[in-house]
Design an enzyme around this catalytic site. Sequence first.
Site, mmCIF file in Angstrom:
data_model
loop_
_atom_site.group_PDB
_atom_site.id
_atom_site.type_symbol
_atom_site.label_atom_id
_atom_site.label_comp_id
_atom_site.label_asym_id
_atom_site.label_seq_id
_atom_site.Cartn_x
_atom_site.Cartn_y
_atom_site.Cartn_z
ATOM 1 C CB SER A 230 2.642 1.251 6.712
ATOM 2 O OG SER A 230 1.480 1.606 7.296
ATOM 3 N N GLY B 74 2.830 5.853 9.209
ATOM 4 C CA GLY B 74 4.259 6.091 8.979
ATOM 5 C C GLY B 74 5.107 4.880 9.343
ATOM 6 C CG ASP C 104 -0.236 -3.866 2.681
ATOM 7 O OD1 ASP C 104 0.338 -3.376 1.690
ATOM 8 O OD2 ASP C 104 -0.482 -3.213 3.716
ATOM 9 C CG HIS D 283 -0.489 0.364 2.492
ATOM 10 N ND1 HIS D 283 -0.256 -0.540 3.505
ATOM 11 C CD2 HIS D 283 -0.160 1.566 3.001
ATOM 12 C CE1 HIS D 283 0.179 0.105 4.568
ATOM 13 N NE2 HIS D 283 0.256 1.384 4.295
#
Length: 335
Positions: A251, A249, A161, A104
Amino acid sequence: MDIPWQLQVLFQMLLSWTLVANGHLEFPFLSLSTGHTSSPHNEPSDAGKFVILPKVVGGYSITIAQVPFQVSVRRRSMHERTYGLGLICGGALISQRVVCSAAHCFAVNNSYNPVRFYGPKLFVVVAGSTQIDQADRNTKEYLVQQIIGHSDYNATTLENDIALIFLNGYVSWSSKTVRAIPLATKAQREGTTCLINGWGKVTVVGKSGSLQQAPVPILNPSLCRAIYLLPMSQLCAGFMQGGIDACQGDSGGPLICDGQLAGIISWGVGCADPGFPGVYTNVSYFVDWIRSMNATLDYSKYLVMDSADGRRLATSPQRTWWLALAFLLIALSGG
Ligand code: 4AZ
C-alpha cells in the site's frame, strides 16, 4: 478476444456467490468471512474442491535502479533498533522533498471518520534500496517534516486514500537509484498494462525482502464499479482470474502507467484472488489536490529531531556537527 465487461460482472457475481458459500470471502475491513471455518483450507482432503487461498502475488524481483522513485516508509522506532524492520507502506518520490503515499498508512484509527493522522516524527523514508534490510552507498534515509493526509479520507470506503510525505531534507539526484516520477494528469485507458512494486506480502505467510514488481492491466471502470462500487477517484487493476496483485505492505506504493504515477496501491478483497482485482487511488483525479497541498508547504523548514540515535540518517544534524568538529580538529592539529 476481450470479454465484454457485462459478462465479466456475471462471472464476478457467480464467483462471489461461490466464495461466500464456501466461506473464503474476506473483506479486510468489513470482515465478511462467512464463518465456515470448519473446512481447513490447506488439507489434502480439499483436493479437487474449489478452494481459494491467499496466494503469491505473482511478481518478480527487480532492482531499485529500475524504479528509482520507489521508497519504503518505516516505523522509525523499529527501524532504528533493527535495520529492515518496521515496514509500513510504499511510496513514490514526486519531487526532491515530497513522497506520495496512501492516507490509510498514517491514519491513527482506521475505523473512525473523520480520521486523524500520526505526527511526522514516527516515520522514516528509505530511498535507493532494493533490499528492505540492506543499505548500500546509494541508500538514502530521510526523517519526515510533515504528513499531509487527505482531509476527506474515508476510513470505511478508503476514498481519498492519498497522503503527501514532506521530507525533512532535499533528495539529491546525484544517485542513479533515486529519482522522482511525474504525475499522470489524464485518466488511464482500460487495458493499459501498468506496473506495481513493493516489499509487501508475496505469500500468505511472508513478505519479500527484495523489491518485487508485477504488471497489472487497468480494468473497465464499470466493471470496477460493479465489483466494488468504486467512484471516479478510485480505479481497479489486475486480473479477473487472479494470480497477480498487490498485497499487504505494498500500500502507498505506485501504480506506474507509461512511466507516470497513475495510481496509489490502496486496498482490495484479499490478494490475487479470482474476481477481486486491486483497488488504487486514481492519481489523475488528485493532481490539483497534490499541487495545492504542495503550495502550502514551507520549504525553509526542517524539523530538529530529538532522538540521540540519528547515526543512520542521512540528514542527521548530530552527524553534521560531529563532522564539523572533526574537520576543525584535523585542521588545527595540521596547522
Ligand atoms: C493492504 O492491506 C492491501 N490486493 C493492499 C492491496 C491489496 C490488498 C491489501 C490489493 O495493504
